[in-house]
Design a protein around this motif. Structure first.
Motif, mmCIF file in Angstrom:
data_model
loop_
_atom_site.group_PDB
_atom_site.id
_atom_site.type_symbol
_atom_site.label_atom_id
_atom_site.label_comp_id
_atom_site.label_asym_id
_atom_site.label_seq_id
_atom_site.Cartn_x
_atom_site.Cartn_y
_atom_site.Cartn_z
ATOM 1 N N PRO A 136 0.829 -1.209 0.000
ATOM 2 C CA PRO A 136 0.000 0.000 0.000
ATOM 3 C C PRO A 136 0.862 1.257 0.000
ATOM 4 C CG PRO A 136 -0.748 -1.589 1.638
ATOM 5 C CD PRO A 136 0.593 -2.067 1.161
ATOM 6 N N PRO A 137 0.340 2.397 -0.523
ATOM 7 C CA PRO A 137 -0.996 2.496 -1.102
ATOM 8 C C PRO A 137 -1.049 2.174 -2.587
ATOM 9 C CG PRO A 137 -0.013 4.671 -1.002
ATOM 10 C CD PRO A 137 0.988 3.729 -0.390
ATOM 11 N N TYR A 138 0.119 2.250 -3.279
ATOM 12 C CA TYR A 138 0.060 2.179 -4.737
ATOM 13 C C TYR A 138 0.008 0.756 -5.274
ATOM 14 C CZ TYR A 138 1.160 7.062 -4.121
ATOM 15 O OH TYR A 138 1.128 8.375 -3.719
ATOM 16 N N ASN A 140 -2.106 -1.389 -4.036
ATOM 17 C CA ASN A 140 -3.449 -1.875 -3.730
ATOM 18 C C ASN A 140 -4.145 -2.412 -4.982
ATOM 19 O OD1 ASN A 140 -3.195 -1.137 -1.063
ATOM 20 N ND2 ASN A 140 -4.354 0.770 -1.276
ATOM 21 N N GLU A 251 -8.432 0.099 -3.615
ATOM 22 C CA GLU A 251 -8.574 1.162 -2.629
ATOM 23 C C GLU A 251 -7.592 2.289 -2.941
ATOM 24 O OE1 GLU A 251 -10.807 1.410 -0.203
ATOM 25 O OE2 GLU A 251 -11.711 -0.503 -0.826
ATOM 26 N N GLY A 252 -8.067 3.504 -2.834
ATOM 27 C CA GLY A 252 -7.197 4.648 -3.075
ATOM 28 C C GLY A 252 -7.834 5.639 -4.027
ATOM 29 N N HIS A 254 -5.952 7.416 -6.246
ATOM 30 C CA HIS A 254 -5.118 7.592 -7.426
ATOM 31 C C HIS A 254 -5.712 6.862 -8.627
ATOM 32 C CE1 HIS A 254 -3.831 3.956 -5.298
ATOM 33 N NE2 HIS A 254 -3.452 3.486 -6.458
#
Length: 507
Positions: A136-138, A140, A251-252, A254
């Protein structure tokens, strides 16, 4: 606006045909320069290409591969301007480009992002950087092993149809006449101007104009067949772009820019909180013009892209919505639809003896405002007008203090304690500082009239009909708001009935 202005027999400086982003942008700019303007649209505003985009205000990172440096620079400069004048409907977003073995090499991506960071002026948007995708976060939602590193860069998301509506609204507030469901039947030169025949809901109207603008998008070439004595060199290529909306893939907040083995790229963008928007495809279009629909092959292509990158593996029955639009691109004779330029060409047919018509070939939503300035510059010999002004003037509702949505939301929560915060948040993203104008005296649900679901009340519907040219439930749910994905069928039916009663009462 429930009862459109009667334009029979009137004369205008400028008759603009086409209520997409280019037509609305030119109408806004021209009206603000003191010209008398008539904008006509055969359907609803933004009912075709301008509401079927990927909903981005961006420079076009991939256009650098085709050497479109001037276009990218102009788009990056416009990105900053549009963010400043419409912060309620445009917001910065992080875009993640995974580095995938066997596709574009790292040095090429780094070079492209370096150019992207430096070609245009930069204000609120961060520079690109490398990030880890191992967690996480990228990371995800990404499949294990698809990529361990990626590159993060900045662009903006936009409510595309509202961008059109707000330009038309600002044009109207600068005394332009805007009329929808109005078709140009024919036009011919008459003395120093144009004589045009219009059809609005079966009623024929004749108007005169000193100049004519063909902003009909995919119908640009067809419209020219209804206009006598025109001569143009440029042509357009029609390309269909399709998108799907699926349950949220990760999730996120971006977005992703996903590379495919065929060299094309696809965006995956958080959409309406619970969904992910995926697109676009690019297919040359040779069929008769009409409503565009996504094909099974396009759906399969986009779903295959999802499966290539994400742990989620939706099938076709998981698609909750899809849409397609036909883009009219300037014909630069490129063989591949993805390689056709997104730049625009403006051509004028007219001289000292013949009234001018300007036709628009190509263009993209990000550069619409600059296109409008150039269009009026080409007509300046026939139409004395004021100076360009739109680059620093907020669109309706966009005069947020400090450009902050959150600050406006806090003020609205205090002013409307009876309204749910999630509804007020939607109002901020839709109407900005015009929210209280839309609500009138209502500050609580029991004062807002019939509730159709998802926070849509009669007071908002009335505002959209009276002030924003809405006529049908589709106009309201898919172009004035983004409630179409959320509204239950029972709510849509009651909205249809409410609108029918309104139109019957209006005669």
């Amino acid at each position: 606006m429930r009862k459109p202005e009667d334009v029979e027999g009137r004369e205008f400086d400028l008759l603009i045909v086409g209520g997409g982003i280019n037509g609305a942008g030119i109408a806004r700019d021209a009206a603000g320069r003191g010209l008398s303007v008539l904008l006509v649209e055969k359907d609803d505003l933004a009912s075709h290409t301008s509401s079927a985009s990927t909903k981005l205000i961006h420079g076009g990172l991939r256009y650098l591969e085709h050497g479109e440096f001037r276009l990218v620079r102009e788009a990056l400069i416009e990105r900053e301007r549009l963010l400043a004048i419409a912060p309620h409907i445009i917001e910065p977003m992080n875009f993640l480009l995974p580095r995938v073995a066997g596709m574009r090499p790292g040095w090429m991506i780094r070079l492209g992002l370096f150019l992207y960071d430096h070609l245009g002026r930069r204000g609120r948007l961060a520079r690109s950087r490398a990030v880890s995708l191992k967690g996480p976060p990228y990371g995800n939602g990404l499949r294990a092993g698809v990529a361990s590193r990626g590159f993060l860069y900045s662009d903006c998301r936009v409510d595309d149809s509202r961008l059109v509506i707000l330009n038309a609204l600002d044009a109207h507030e600068h005394r332009a006449t805007v009329t929808t469901r109005t078709r140009l039947v024919s036009a011919s030169r008459d003395g120093a101007g144009w004589a045009a025949l219009l059809d609005r809901d079966g009623r024929k109207m004749r108007v005169r104009a000193r100049t004519l603008v063909n902003a009909a998008g995919p119908w640009t070439a067809e419209l020219l067949t209804h206009i006598e004595g025109t001569r143009f060199i440029s042509t357009i290529r029609l390309v269909k772009g399709s998108h799907i909306v699926v349950p949220r893939l990760y999730e996120g907040k971006h977005c992703f820019l996903l590379q495919n083995p065929d060299g094309r790229v696809v965006f995956a963008i958080p959409y309406e909180d619970r969904f992910t928007l995926v697109g676009t495809t690019e297919e040359l279009w040779s069929e008769p013009l009409g409503p565009a629909r996504i094909s099974a092959a396009e759906t399969d292509y986009l779903l295959a892209t999802i499966r290539r990158y994400f742990t989620a593996a939706p099938e076709a029955d998981a698609v909750v919505w899809s849409y397609a639009g036909i883009r009219a691109l300037y014909d630069d004779h490129a063989a591949d639809a993805s390689a056709i330029t997104r730049d625009y060409v403006l051509e004028v047919d007219g001289d000292a003896e013949r009234a001018p018509i300007l036709s628009i070939f190509g263009g993209k939503i990000t550069t619409y405002r600059r296109l409008a300035e150039e269009a009026l510059g080409k007509l300046a010999a026939w139409l004395p007008m004021g100076a360009p002004w739109t680059g620093g003037s907020p669109l309706p509702g966009g005069d947020l203090e400090g450009g902050s949505r959150d600050r406006l939301l806090t003020a609205l929560i205090a002013a409307c304690p009876g309204l749910p915060e999630e509804v007020l948040r939607r109002y901020v993203r839709t109407y900005g500082t015009r929210t209280l104008d839309m609500l009138g005296t209502a500050r609580a649900p029991d004062a807002m009239g019939e509730h159709f679901g998802q926070g849509l009340h009669a007071v908002e519907v009335d505002y959209l009909v009276d002030r924003e040219w809405a006529r049908t439930a589709e106009d309201i749910l898919f172009r004035r708001t983004r409630l179409g994905l959320h509204m239950p069928e029972e709510g849509k039916a009651r909205l249809d009935a409410y609108l029918a009663r309104r139109w019957k009462e209006a005669g």
